[in-house]
Design a protein around this motif. Structure first.
Motif, PDB file in Angstrom:
ATOM      1  N   VAL A 268      13.750   0.046  -5.993  1.00 30.72           N
ATOM      2  CA  VAL A 268      12.608   0.943  -5.867  1.00 30.72           C
ATOM      3  C   VAL A 268      11.519   0.403  -6.775  1.00 30.72           C
ATOM      4  O   VAL A 268      11.788   0.082  -7.927  1.00 30.72           O
ATOM      5  N   GLY A 269      10.312   0.289  -6.272  1.00 33.45           N
ATOM      6  CA  GLY A 269       9.212  -0.085  -7.133  1.00 33.45           C
ATOM      7  C   GLY A 269       9.113  -1.565  -7.409  1.00 33.45           C
ATOM      8  O   GLY A 269       9.817  -2.378  -6.815  1.00 33.45           O
ATOM      9  N   PRO A 270       8.232  -1.939  -8.329  1.00 29.26           N
ATOM     10  CA  PRO A 270       7.903  -3.348  -8.516  1.00 29.26           C
ATOM     11  C   PRO A 270       8.744  -4.067  -9.554  1.00 29.26           C
ATOM     12  O   PRO A 270       8.223  -4.875 -10.322  1.00 29.26           O
TER      13      PRO A 270
ATOM     14  N   ALA B 206       1.372   0.261  -6.906  1.00 27.70           N
ATOM     15  CA  ALA B 206       2.158   1.380  -6.378  1.00 27.70           C
ATOM     16  C   ALA B 206       3.600   0.945  -6.140  1.00 27.70           C
ATOM     17  O   ALA B 206       3.937  -0.219  -6.227  1.00 27.70           O
ATOM     18  N   ARG B 207       4.417   1.894  -5.835  1.00 30.67           N
ATOM     19  CA  ARG B 207       5.842   1.631  -5.724  1.00 30.67           C
ATOM     20  C   ARG B 207       6.323   1.914  -4.315  1.00 30.67           C
ATOM     21  O   ARG B 207       5.792   2.735  -3.615  1.00 30.67           O
ATOM     22  N   TRP B 208       7.390   1.236  -3.968  1.00 24.67           N
ATOM     23  CA  TRP B 208       8.123   1.599  -2.765  1.00 24.67           C
ATOM     24  C   TRP B 208       9.162   2.637  -3.183  1.00 24.67           C
ATOM     25  O   TRP B 208       9.817   2.473  -4.202  1.00 24.67           O
ATOM     26  N   VAL B 209       9.289   3.610  -2.421  1.00 25.49           N
ATOM     27  CA  VAL B 209      10.344   4.556  -2.732  1.00 25.49           C
ATOM     28  C   VAL B 209      11.125   4.832  -1.460  1.00 25.49           C
ATOM     29  O   VAL B 209      10.577   4.789  -0.364  1.00 25.49           O
ATOM     30  N   ARG B 210      12.348   5.066  -1.630  1.00 26.69           N
ATOM     31  CA  ARG B 210      13.130   5.443  -0.471  1.00 26.69           C
ATOM     32  C   ARG B 210      14.287   6.304  -0.933  1.00 26.69           C
ATOM     33  O   ARG B 210      14.615   6.354  -2.104  1.00 26.69           O
TER      34      ARG B 210
END
Lengths: 508, 210
Positions: A268-270, B206-210
């Motif tokens: 999740v995230g960078p 920004a972030r990826w969230v899942r």
């Protein structure tokens, strides 16, 4: 032990967490020495976008009628449905939630100014909580000028305030050891520091705050969480700010424990990211260095900014495509880090190269020459694809790429453009053949950013050992602290402030 | 079609000749001739002016040939090039041709391959206008694909494609915009008003969230 210097609180690192700790400790009456290994303050925060994630109903949220509370912050950042929340230590999140509003005020009281525009973030926060600091007003003191590195305004103001309040900041002083009383349960006594070839012993009468910025630049350390992260993966923030796990290692050598290690590989995230600026060693998503950066001689290139991955294909170290280039998520990253056939190096995926042609250069208005690209291992050009393969020479490219393999990769991709279907990786509507000479290969290997795990602490930021007992006088904040996997500045500032306050209030 | 798994490792001689093929039109009209550019470069950079290059079809028959020009392509180091005129198959399909350096001492020349999409002769015009779904603002720079036919909208969001009769999937592409593919049947001149939804690009931090 003979000490060269003596103070109440030693802060290791002059980034967001360290500077917050220093100011906070001074506010509570402690003498403070900050040791910083770099030639200037700021660490990663200096290069950040200045997006400060503090909610709970702070002054600016109230101004914009954003309804928020510490309870809502806690609920958001412990939400079991979210990958960026479920692995957090809820006691630390509670401490963070309760300290958001006072920490925001702390920043305002210490001269930090914000752009008055709330930012909604796609992370666990359910309401807008991010406000961006103003960039530092002296361009020569912004390490990455003209890149909206507004974090410079945060750390320059905090450093200014720390010095004004009497904290001593020793630059180019590298911590080499934390000294601890060897008796069972003994407290930390001070630090050893190296500066200008000399060893200096600094006594910490009350406490030591580790704020060394995390571990993602330390290959051996980061591979404890993910063995794939071998040496080819560069660390965002270099060549300015090195995340070398110095604080973690020094603390672990005196018994400290790591914490919440699951956060580091939660995908999740960078923590791991696809670069946007290719052809340069340290191109990150939002960060690259312009030619007027004071450290441009180390960076060597700005990189070419890719706004559309239709313009290039990405190949692995064997010259083959491995995934849909338009994907930027963890499926892409996992494919990039996958094993690509090098039997001499099983871990890590090896370098990734963007391959494109003269038509892509024209469409994107790129300038494929220095100072935009680094031909010293991170960019190559040639008249044919076959020739290009032979010119890809890089310290991390362990085997040469076969020209025949790369040629077939490009041929195959061009056939997908003709047919309109990428039958290998389902790249939507492959648009542009890679056909017009000259041809180019640009370093495009995933780059590492967030440290999301680190030392175990309690809610006062006191470091705990492997048996769960406090190491008296030792604190940790920022990216070296484990237990709260929120990206960015908010948690660094909160726990830096908590650590400085608590350390100052200890009996010496 | 060869896959990477079947390619042998390079056998490189100091003077390996490698090729580039570009300027291939898309699509090519069935039964008509089309022009391509072919360039060759020696690993040593020696002059290749006057050397012969050939195009062969799937059966291996030479369908086009020519001699490399006197000077390298501007912007390259030593890519000698020429334009060749190639006949297209009568069938509408995707097909491959091989390109080879055919000089007498061509032992160490790496062949090239080009893929073309062959389509029936366009008889109709499809006029397209593309706007953003919510704001109705005209979208320039939208890539439009209708099978092998393609065009790009101008600043006013307009494009015209010359297309052959038939059924296709209409696909639109523009960074940070999305539009579903849609089936289209062409049996005469047509106009279409299309829209794409702006999907804001995430902030780089920004972030990826899942």
């Amino acid at each position: 032990m003979e000490w060269n210097l003596s103070t109440d609180v030693v802060v290791i690192g002059a980034g967001a967490a360290g500077l917050a700790a220093a100011v906070s400790a001074r506010d509570h009456g402690a003498d403070v020495i900050v040791v910083e290994e770099n030639y200037d303050i700021g660490g990663h925060a200096m290069l950040s976008g200045g997006r400060v994630h503090l909610g709970g109903g702070n002054a600016l949220q109230q101004k914009f009628n954003i309804k928020d509370s510490p309870g809502q912050v806690f609920a958001d950042w412990t939400d079991h449905k979210r990958g960026d929340a479920r692995y957090n230590d809820r006691e630390l999140v509670r401490a963070f939630a309760d300290e958001c509003v006072p920490t925001f005020q702390f920043l305002l009281d210490n001269g930090v100014t914000f752009i008055e525009k709330p930012i909604t973030t796609p992370d666990a926060s359910s309401v807008p909580r991010v406000f961006v600091t103003h960039e530092w007003h002296v361009p020569s003191e912004v390490i990455a000028p003209r890149r909206n590195r507004n974090g410079s305004g945060l750390v320059r103001r905090l450093a200014e305030s720390a010095r004004k309040k009497g904290a001593q900041i020793l630059l180019k002083h590298e911590m080499t050891q934390i000294v601890r009383d060897q008796r069972k349960g003994g407290r930390v006594l001070g630090v050893m520091v190296r500066a200008e070839g000399r060893d200096i012993a600094i006594e910490a009468r009350k406490g030591i705050v580790i704020a060394t910025g995390g571990h993602t630049g330390n290959v051996n350390f980061r591979r404890m969480f993910d063995p794939r992260l071998t040496e080819e993966y560069q660390q965002a923030g270099l060549p300015y700010s090195f995340q070398g796990a110095d604080g973690e290692l020094a603390a672990m050598e005196i018994g400290a424990s790591l914490w919440a290690t699951g956060a580091q590989t939660s995908e999740v995230g960078p923590a791991i990211t696809k670069t946007r600026h290719v052809g340069t060693r340290w191109g990150y998503l939002s960060l690259y260095f312009e030619t007027d950066s004071p450290i441009f001689n180390l960076c060597k290139a700005t990189g070419l900014t890719v706004t559309d991955w239709q313009e290039a294909i990405l190949v692995d170290q064997t010259g083959k495509r491995f995934w849909n280039e338009l994907d930027s998520g963890y499926e892409f990253l996992n494919a990039a880090l996958g094993h690509h056939g090098d039997e001499t190096k099983l871990n890590g995926g090896g370098p990734i190269w963007a391959i494109f042609d003269a038509d892509a250069v024209a469409r994107q208005k790129w300038k494929p020459a220095p100072p935009h690209v680094d031909p010293d291992g991170y960019f190559a050009s040639a008249d044919t694809i076959f020739e290009l393969a032979g010119r890809i020479k890089n310290p991390y490219q362990k085997q040469p790429i076969s020209g025949a393999v790369l040629q077939e990769t490009v041929n195959r991709y061009n056939s997908f453009v003709a047919s309109g279907v990428d039958s290998d990786f389902n790249k939507p509507t492959p648009l542009h053949p890679i056909a017009k000479p000259p041809f180019y290969a640009a370093w495009s290997t995933p780059i590492l950013h967030d440290s999301l795990t680190g030392l175990r602490t309690d809610t006062h930021a006191q470091v705990l050992d492997i048996r769960g007992e406090t190491i008296p006088g030792l604190y940790c904040a920022g990216e070296s602290q484990g237990g709260f996997a929120q990206h960015g500045l908010g948690r660094c500032l909160v726990f830096g402030r908590i650590a400085g306050r608590h350390a100052a209030q200890r009996n010496s | 079609m060869a896959t990477n798994d079947t390619i042998s490792p390079d056998t490189i001689s100091p003077d390996t000749i490698s090729l580039a093929v570009w300027g291939v039109p898309m699509p090519v009209v069935a039964g008509e001739r089309f022009a391509i550019k072919v360039g060759a470069r020696s690993a040593t950079g020696r002059a290749l002016a006057g050397e012969r290059v050939e195009v062969t079809d799937a059966a291996g028959a030479v369908v086009a040939a020519g001699q490399l020009g006197a000077t390298p392509l501007p912007g390259t180091e030593a890519l000698y090039w020429t334009t060749l005129d190639v006949p297209a198959s009568e069938k509408s399909q995707s097909t491959d041709y091989a390109v080879r350096f055919a000089a007498a001492d061509a032992r160490d020349a790496m062949p090239a391959r080009l893929s073309i999409a062959i389509a029936a002769k366009p008889e109709h015009t499809l006029a397209v206008t593309v706007t953003e779904q919510d704001s109705k603002v005209a979208l320039g720079g939208v890539e439009i694909r209708l099978g092998p036919f393609h065009a790009r909208t101008d600043k006013a969001g307009r494009a015209e494609l010359r297309v052959a009769r038939g059924s296709y999937q209409l696909e639109l592409w523009r960074t940070a915009h999305a539009a579903p593919h849609r089936p289209i049947h062409i049996d005469g001149d047509m106009s279409l008003a299309l829209s794409m939804l702006h999907v804001p690009e995430e902030h780089p931090d920004a972030r990826w969230v899942r």
